[in-house]
Design a protein around this motif. Structure first.
Motif, PDB file in Angstrom:
ATOM      1  N   LEU A 249      18.008  47.507 -13.542  1.00  0.00           N
ATOM      2  CA  LEU A 249      18.346  48.391 -12.440  1.00  0.00           C
ATOM      3  C   LEU A 249      17.886  49.817 -12.704  1.00  0.00           C
ATOM      4  O   LEU A 249      18.035  50.341 -13.812  1.00  0.00           O
ATOM      5  N   ALA A 250      17.351  50.446 -11.662  1.00  0.00           N
ATOM      6  CA  ALA A 250      16.949  51.850 -11.740  1.00  0.00           C
ATOM      7  C   ALA A 250      18.051  52.700 -11.128  1.00  0.00           C
ATOM      8  O   ALA A 250      18.415  52.513  -9.962  1.00  0.00           O
ATOM      9  N   LEU A 251      18.591  53.619 -11.906  1.00  0.00           N
ATOM     10  CA  LEU A 251      19.675  54.479 -11.432  1.00  0.00           C
ATOM     11  C   LEU A 251      19.132  55.870 -11.124  1.00  0.00           C
ATOM     12  O   LEU A 251      18.418  56.450 -11.944  1.00  0.00           O
ATOM     13  N   PRO A 252      19.470  56.415  -9.974  1.00  0.00           N
ATOM     14  CA  PRO A 252      18.936  57.724  -9.589  1.00  0.00           C
ATOM     15  C   PRO A 252      19.742  58.869 -10.195  1.00  0.00           C
ATOM     16  O   PRO A 252      20.875  58.670 -10.656  1.00  0.00           O
ATOM     17  N   GLU A 253      19.164  60.044 -10.169  1.00  0.00           N
ATOM     18  CA  GLU A 253      19.906  61.249 -10.500  1.00  0.00           C
ATOM     19  C   GLU A 253      20.810  61.543  -9.302  1.00  0.00           C
ATOM     20  O   GLU A 253      20.338  61.700  -8.177  1.00  0.00           O
ATOM     21  N   PRO A 254      22.124  61.585  -9.500  1.00  0.00           N
ATOM     22  CA  PRO A 254      23.042  61.753  -8.371  1.00  0.00           C
ATOM     23  C   PRO A 254      22.709  62.973  -7.518  1.00  0.00           C
ATOM     24  O   PRO A 254      22.501  64.071  -8.037  1.00  0.00           O
ATOM     25  N   ASP A 255      22.649  62.748  -6.212  1.00  0.00           N
ATOM     26  CA  ASP A 255      22.309  63.801  -5.266  1.00  0.00           C
ATOM     27  C   ASP A 255      23.401  63.869  -4.192  1.00  0.00           C
ATOM     28  O   ASP A 255      23.550  62.922  -3.406  1.00  0.00           O
ATOM     29  N   PRO A 256      24.161  64.955  -4.126  1.00  0.00           N
ATOM     30  CA  PRO A 256      25.234  65.059  -3.129  1.00  0.00           C
ATOM     31  C   PRO A 256      24.748  64.881  -1.699  1.00  0.00           C
ATOM     32  O   PRO A 256      25.516  64.430  -0.836  1.00  0.00           O
ATOM     33  N   ALA A 257      23.488  65.212  -1.433  1.00  0.00           N
ATOM     34  CA  ALA A 257      22.963  65.102  -0.075  1.00  0.00           C
ATOM     35  C   ALA A 257      22.504  63.687   0.266  1.00  0.00           C
ATOM     36  O   ALA A 257      22.289  63.373   1.437  1.00  0.00           O
ATOM     37  N   ALA A 258      22.333  62.841  -0.745  1.00  0.00           N
ATOM     38  CA  ALA A 258      21.798  61.496  -0.509  1.00  0.00           C
ATOM     39  C   ALA A 258      22.639  60.413  -1.174  1.00  0.00           C
ATOM     40  O   ALA A 258      22.165  59.290  -1.352  1.00  0.00           O
ATOM     41  N   TRP A 259      23.876  60.733  -1.518  1.00  0.00           N
ATOM     42  CA  TRP A 259      24.663  59.806  -2.321  1.00  0.00           C
ATOM     43  C   TRP A 259      24.928  58.477  -1.617  1.00  0.00           C
ATOM     44  O   TRP A 259      24.987  57.436  -2.267  1.00  0.00           O
ATOM     45  N   ARG A 260      25.075  58.490  -0.284  1.00  0.00           N
ATOM     46  CA  ARG A 260      25.313  57.235   0.443  1.00  0.00           C
ATOM     47  C   ARG A 260      24.133  56.279   0.274  1.00  0.00           C
ATOM     48  O   ARG A 260      24.309  55.090   0.005  1.00  0.00           O
ATOM     49  N   ASP A 261      22.932  56.786   0.479  1.00  0.00           N
ATOM     50  CA  ASP A 261      21.740  55.958   0.311  1.00  0.00           C
ATOM     51  C   ASP A 261      21.582  55.516  -1.144  1.00  0.00           C
ATOM     52  O   ASP A 261      21.133  54.394  -1.413  1.00  0.00           O
ATOM     53  N   GLN A 262      21.940  56.395  -2.063  1.00  0.00           N
ATOM     54  CA  GLN A 262      21.799  56.055  -3.481  1.00  0.00           C
ATOM     55  C   GLN A 262      22.738  54.932  -3.893  1.00  0.00           C
ATOM     56  O   GLN A 262      22.319  53.979  -4.573  1.00  0.00           O
ATOM     57  N   ILE A 263      23.987  54.999  -3.489  1.00  0.00           N
ATOM     58  CA  ILE A 263      24.938  53.962  -3.892  1.00  0.00           C
ATOM     59  C   ILE A 263      24.607  52.641  -3.207  1.00  0.00           C
ATOM     60  O   ILE A 263      24.752  51.559  -3.786  1.00  0.00           O
ATOM     61  N   ARG A 264      24.113  52.737  -1.959  1.00  0.00           N
ATOM     62  CA  ARG A 264      23.706  51.515  -1.274  1.00  0.00           C
ATOM     63  C   ARG A 264      22.516  50.882  -1.985  1.00  0.00           C
ATOM     64  O   ARG A 264      22.466  49.654  -2.152  1.00  0.00           O
ATOM     65  N   ASP A 265      21.560  51.693  -2.430  1.00  0.00           N
ATOM     66  CA  ASP A 265      20.373  51.165  -3.099  1.00  0.00           C
ATOM     67  C   ASP A 265      20.752  50.452  -4.397  1.00  0.00           C
ATOM     68  O   ASP A 265      20.191  49.397  -4.716  1.00  0.00           O
ATOM     69  N   VAL A 266      21.692  51.010  -5.146  1.00  0.00           N
ATOM     70  CA  VAL A 266      22.127  50.351  -6.383  1.00  0.00           C
ATOM     71  C   VAL A 266      22.744  48.994  -6.059  1.00  0.00           C
ATOM     72  O   VAL A 266      22.468  47.989  -6.726  1.00  0.00           O
ATOM     73  N   CYS A 267      23.584  48.950  -5.027  1.00  0.00           N
ATOM     74  CA  CYS A 267      24.215  47.683  -4.640  1.00  0.00           C
ATOM     75  C   CYS A 267      23.174  46.657  -4.192  1.00  0.00           C
ATOM     76  O   CYS A 267      23.295  45.467  -4.498  1.00  0.00           O
ATOM     77  N   VAL A 268      22.155  47.096  -3.472  1.00  0.00           N
ATOM     78  CA  VAL A 268      21.093  46.190  -3.038  1.00  0.00           C
ATOM     79  C   VAL A 268      20.317  45.659  -4.236  1.00  0.00           C
ATOM     80  O   VAL A 268      19.958  44.467  -4.284  1.00  0.00           O
ATOM     81  N   GLN A 269      20.058  46.514  -5.203  1.00  0.00           N
ATOM     82  CA  GLN A 269      19.369  46.060  -6.422  1.00  0.00           C
ATOM     83  C   GLN A 269      20.170  44.969  -7.125  1.00  0.00           C
ATOM     84  O   GLN A 269      19.613  43.953  -7.572  1.00  0.00           O
ATOM     85  N   ILE A 270      21.470  45.196  -7.236  1.00  0.00           N
ATOM     86  CA  ILE A 270      22.329  44.197  -7.885  1.00  0.00           C
ATOM     87  C   ILE A 270      22.313  42.900  -7.080  1.00  0.00           C
ATOM     88  O   ILE A 270      22.164  41.804  -7.645  1.00  0.00           O
ATOM     89  N   ARG A 271      22.466  43.017  -5.753  1.00  0.00           N
ATOM     90  CA  ARG A 271      22.451  41.828  -4.880  1.00  0.00           C
ATOM     91  C   ARG A 271      21.181  41.014  -5.065  1.00  0.00           C
ATOM     92  O   ARG A 271      21.233  39.782  -5.245  1.00  0.00           O
ATOM     93  N   ASP A 272      20.046  41.681  -5.037  1.00  0.00           N
ATOM     94  CA  ASP A 272      18.778  40.966  -5.121  1.00  0.00           C
ATOM     95  C   ASP A 272      18.607  40.254  -6.456  1.00  0.00           C
ATOM     96  O   ASP A 272      18.021  39.164  -6.517  1.00  0.00           O
ATOM     97  N   ARG A 273      19.102  40.832  -7.518  1.00  0.00           N
ATOM     98  CA  ARG A 273      18.995  40.184  -8.828  1.00  0.00           C
ATOM     99  C   ARG A 273      19.959  39.014  -8.941  1.00  0.00           C
ATOM    100  O   ARG A 273      19.608  37.964  -9.487  1.00  0.00           O
ATOM    101  N   TYR A 274      21.155  39.158  -8.427  1.00  0.00           N
ATOM    102  CA  TYR A 274      22.101  38.045  -8.444  1.00  0.00           C
ATOM    103  C   TYR A 274      21.565  36.859  -7.644  1.00  0.00           C
ATOM    104  O   TYR A 274      21.720  35.698  -8.052  1.00  0.00           O
TER     105      TYR A 274
END
Length: 238
Positions: free
Chosen positions: A88-113
């Protein structure tokens, strides 16, 4: 070496003085080989088919040799989830984009599972010591904190998201497994489900019959996207 020490030893660099000697005898298997082989078995046969005995056979070794590298099945499960987390690639937390960032991490996990049918079962009720799993948890927590969530809310939100992703992927694997049976093909047949729902007595099930199309709607990961967005929006309202 007890289970706790054996896990801790995985994160220590190998010592030249303790490196195994393989001259004149069969090369020793490694933890990475154990994980690679286990993932191959899950990919082809599903997580439920993975046993320590079957894994030992695939590695051309005996169960006793396998237990020299893996404490038990729960330890193997953690190693498998740790391997997937390492991708998994984890982003540098960005207060302006945190919703998209947390969703992207969840999608990465989903796709690997979803690449390994049923493997998300291994992530349930797990108290990880694997550093890659903790790395992902740390990354998700950092993103949620950057989004302005209070520490307690962020901690529980990360847990809820991981639980949902695991449950979603586990259900997907169960549905796929059941649909492979000749007498259960209707599970994935939306038209059949609509017919079943609309055929119910309308006076007893007024909403089910009226909204059968809505109940059965959704393509691909539409439901996943809807639920994830609803969860993330809900976190900010608390």
């Amino acid at each position: 070496m007890n289970a706790k020490d054996r896990r801790a030893a995985r994160y220590q660099p190998p010592s030249p003085d303790t490196a195994p000697r393989t001259r004149g005898r069969k090369a020793l298997i490694t933890v990475d080989q154990v994980v690679d082989t286990a993932l191959d078995l899950v990919a082809t046969e599903g997580f439920e088919a993975l046993t320590m005995r079957k894994l030992a056979t695939a590695l051309d070794t005996g169960p006793a040799s396998l237990y020299a590298h893996v404490v038990n099945k729960a330890d193997l499960d953690e190693l498998l989830i740790g391997r997937l987390c390492s991708e998994l690639a984890l982003p540098e937390p960005d207060p302006a984009a945190w919703r998209d960032q947390i969703r992207d991490v969840c999608v990465q996990i989903r796709d690997r599972y979803l690449r390994f049918p049923g493997i998300s079962r291994a992530a349930l009720a797990m108290f990880p010591t694997d550093l890659e799993i903790v790395r992902v948890s740390e990354g998700m927590l950092a993103i949620l904190l950057a989004g302005g969530l209070a520490p307690q809310s962020a901690a529980w939100a990360a847990d809820a998201l991981l639980l949902y992703v695991s449950a979603y992927c586990l259900e997907a694997s169960v549905v796929t497994q059941r649909s492979a049976q000749d007498d259960a093909a209707w599970v994935l047949d939306r038209d059949e489900l609509v017919r079943r729902f609309t055929a119910l007595p309308a006076d007893t099930f007024p909403n089910t019959t009226r909204y059968a199309a809505e109940i059965t709607a959704g393509e691909g990961h539409d439901r996943f996207d809807f639920t994830l967005a609803a969860m993330i929006d809900g976190f900010t309202r608390r």
